[in-house]
Design a protein around this motif. Structure first.
Motif, PDB file in Angstrom:
ATOM      1  N   ASP A   1      21.092 -33.950 -23.180  1.00  0.00           N
ATOM      2  CA  ASP A   1      20.216 -32.143 -22.715  1.00  0.00           C
ATOM      3  C   ASP A   1      20.360 -32.023 -21.428  1.00  0.00           C
ATOM      4  OD1 ASP A   1      19.034 -29.534 -22.579  1.00  0.00           O
ATOM      5  OD2 ASP A   1      19.904 -28.811 -24.153  1.00  0.00           O
ATOM      6  N   GLN A   2      20.607 -31.587 -20.505  1.00  0.00           N
ATOM      7  CA  GLN A   2      20.059 -32.080 -19.762  1.00  0.00           C
ATOM      8  C   GLN A   2      19.006 -30.676 -19.031  1.00  0.00           C
ATOM      9  OE1 GLN A   2      22.730 -32.041 -16.013  1.00  0.00           O
ATOM     10  NE2 GLN A   2      21.624 -32.990 -14.973  1.00  0.00           N
ATOM     11  N   ALA A   3      17.815 -30.931 -18.452  1.00  0.00           N
ATOM     12  CA  ALA A   3      16.890 -30.144 -18.435  1.00  0.00           C
ATOM     13  C   ALA A   3      15.927 -31.070 -18.143  1.00  0.00           C
ATOM     14  CB  ALA A   3      16.511 -29.810 -19.214  1.00  0.00           C
ATOM     15  N   ASP A   4      15.369 -29.311 -16.862  1.00  0.00           N
ATOM     16  CA  ASP A   4      13.708 -30.025 -15.790  1.00  0.00           C
ATOM     17  C   ASP A   4      12.413 -29.826 -16.758  1.00  0.00           C
ATOM     18  OD1 ASP A   4      11.696 -31.009 -14.270  1.00  0.00           O
ATOM     19  OD2 ASP A   4      12.838 -30.388 -12.371  1.00  0.00           O
ATOM     20  N   VAL A   5      12.493 -30.876 -17.162  1.00  0.00           N
ATOM     21  CA  VAL A   5      11.276 -30.085 -18.413  1.00  0.00           C
ATOM     22  C   VAL A   5      10.166 -29.339 -17.481  1.00  0.00           C
ATOM     23  CG1 VAL A   5      12.335 -31.025 -20.374  1.00  0.00           C
ATOM     24  CG2 VAL A   5      10.543 -32.315 -18.964  1.00  0.00           C
TER      25      VAL A   5
ATOM     26  N   ASN B   1       1.981 -30.228 -17.749  1.00  0.00           N
ATOM     27  CA  ASN B   1       2.772 -29.271 -17.779  1.00  0.00           C
ATOM     28  C   ASN B   1       3.786 -29.415 -18.916  1.00  0.00           C
ATOM     29  OD1 ASN B   1       0.326 -28.488 -16.584  1.00  0.00           O
ATOM     30  ND2 ASN B   1       1.446 -27.630 -14.875  1.00  0.00           N
ATOM     31  N   ALA B   2       4.279 -29.773 -19.323  1.00  0.00           N
ATOM     32  CA  ALA B   2       5.735 -30.073 -19.936  1.00  0.00           C
ATOM     33  C   ALA B   2       5.543 -30.174 -20.777  1.00  0.00           C
ATOM     34  CB  ALA B   2       6.821 -30.695 -18.903  1.00  0.00           C
ATOM     35  N   VAL B   3       4.522 -31.036 -21.019  1.00  0.00           N
ATOM     36  CA  VAL B   3       4.191 -31.323 -22.797  1.00  0.00           C
ATOM     37  C   VAL B   3       3.656 -30.232 -23.212  1.00  0.00           C
ATOM     38  CG1 VAL B   3       2.562 -32.204 -24.096  1.00  0.00           C
ATOM     39  CG2 VAL B   3       3.254 -33.274 -22.194  1.00  0.00           C
TER      40      VAL B   3
ATOM     41  N   GLY C   1      -4.352 -38.284 -19.441  1.00  0.00           N
ATOM     42  CA  GLY C   1      -5.386 -37.532 -19.933  1.00  0.00           C
ATOM     43  C   GLY C   1      -5.577 -36.578 -20.912  1.00  0.00           C
ATOM     44  N   GLY C   2      -4.936 -35.849 -19.651  1.00  0.00           N
ATOM     45  CA  GLY C   2      -5.408 -34.079 -20.342  1.00  0.00           C
ATOM     46  C   GLY C   2      -4.029 -34.385 -21.472  1.00  0.00           C
ATOM     47  N   ILE C   3      -3.078 -34.854 -21.686  1.00  0.00           N
ATOM     48  CA  ILE C   3      -1.829 -35.279 -23.324  1.00  0.00           C
ATOM     49  C   ILE C   3      -3.374 -35.344 -23.979  1.00  0.00           C
ATOM     50  CG2 ILE C   3      -0.387 -36.075 -24.215  1.00  0.00           C
ATOM     51  CD1 ILE C   3       1.039 -36.954 -21.187  1.00  0.00           C
TER      52      ILE C   3
END
Length: 247
Positions: A61-65, A117-119, A161-163
């Motif tokens: 699956d190609q996607a820019d997360v 942000n992608a997370v 760290g945000g993760i």
């Protein structure tokens, strides 16, 4: 029989390095694995070929997360294909290393968008089908450098760290739905990123690691397998896989 027979998994940034190792180990344990990639289609196809070589099932699956619509459509495709999503591994990440004095707004924004942000985008897309099926394992790949300082990595460290902080809140909110959310914080790991570091610098780094060597993607993947298959009562925490480099 694998520990993840009948489960489906999505790994972002799975065409190389740690993501590749995770995707392959999940498949070895019986999970159907969606291999996300952005640009490296040839390398993603190599991962798929390896998985299929031992009888595993996977999809590309190609996607820019980093883009919310792309990330959420990717998750929807996985659910549409396999009817469910059991394991989400938020692994995709980039670096734009510079000292703060030299770092541009673009350097900062690109790293935060892809790494942090992608997370959020992928987690919010995956959690609804997980809630409906009353099962989910969300595993976020952070970094030792999200726990301790690293010169030239203000953007990367902030994202990682945000993760960890996001992981704790998501774990708190989703626990009642039988969804666990955890982070893994790798140390220095043998990937393309590390291979670009000069050998003399690599040797200096090893002197700061109590175990005296770098980790491997497979060792990071084993921690993912534990959380996905056996960590039913583990949530809201981070597992350090760093050879003792940060304690």
């Amino acid at each position: 029989m694998g520990r993840l027979d009948g489960r489906t998994a999505l790994v972002t940034g799975a065409s190389r390095g740690i993501g590749r190792g995770i995707a392959i180990e999940l498949a070895r344990e019986g999970a159907k694995v969606a291999i996300n990639f952005q640009n490296s289609q040839a390398r993603a196809e190599e991962v798929a070929e390896e998985i299929r070589s031992f009888g595993g099932e996977c999809m590309l699956d190609q996607a820019d997360v980093a883009h919310p619509e792309a990330a959420r459509e990717m998750v929807k495709r996985v659910v549409d294909t396999w009817g469910r999503i059991d394991v989400l591994v938020n692994n995709a990440g980039i670096t734009r290393d510079k000292s703060i004095r030299k770092m541009t707004d673009q350097d900062w924004l690109e790293v935060i968008q892809t790494n942090l942000n992608a997370v959020f985008f992928c987690t919010t897309a995956a959690m609804q089908p997980m809630i409906e099926q009353k099962f989910g394992r969300i595993i976020n790949i952070s970094s030792m450098n999200g726990q301790t300082a690293a010169f030239g990595q203000a953007n990367y460290g902030a994202s990682k760290g945000g993760i960890i902080a996001f992981t704790k809140t998501a774990a708190l909110e989703l626990a009642k739905f039988n969804i666990t959310v955890n982070a893994i914080a790798p140390g220095f790991t043998l990937t393309d990123m590390l291979s670009k570091v000069p050998e003399d610098v690599q040797n200096q780094i090893k002197t700061r690691i109590p175990m005296g060597r770098f980790g491997t993607p497979e060792e990071i993947a084993r921690a993912v397998i534990f959380l996905a298959a056996d960590g039913d009562y583990v949530t809201g925490t981070q597992i350090n896989v760093n050879g003792g480099a940060y304690m």
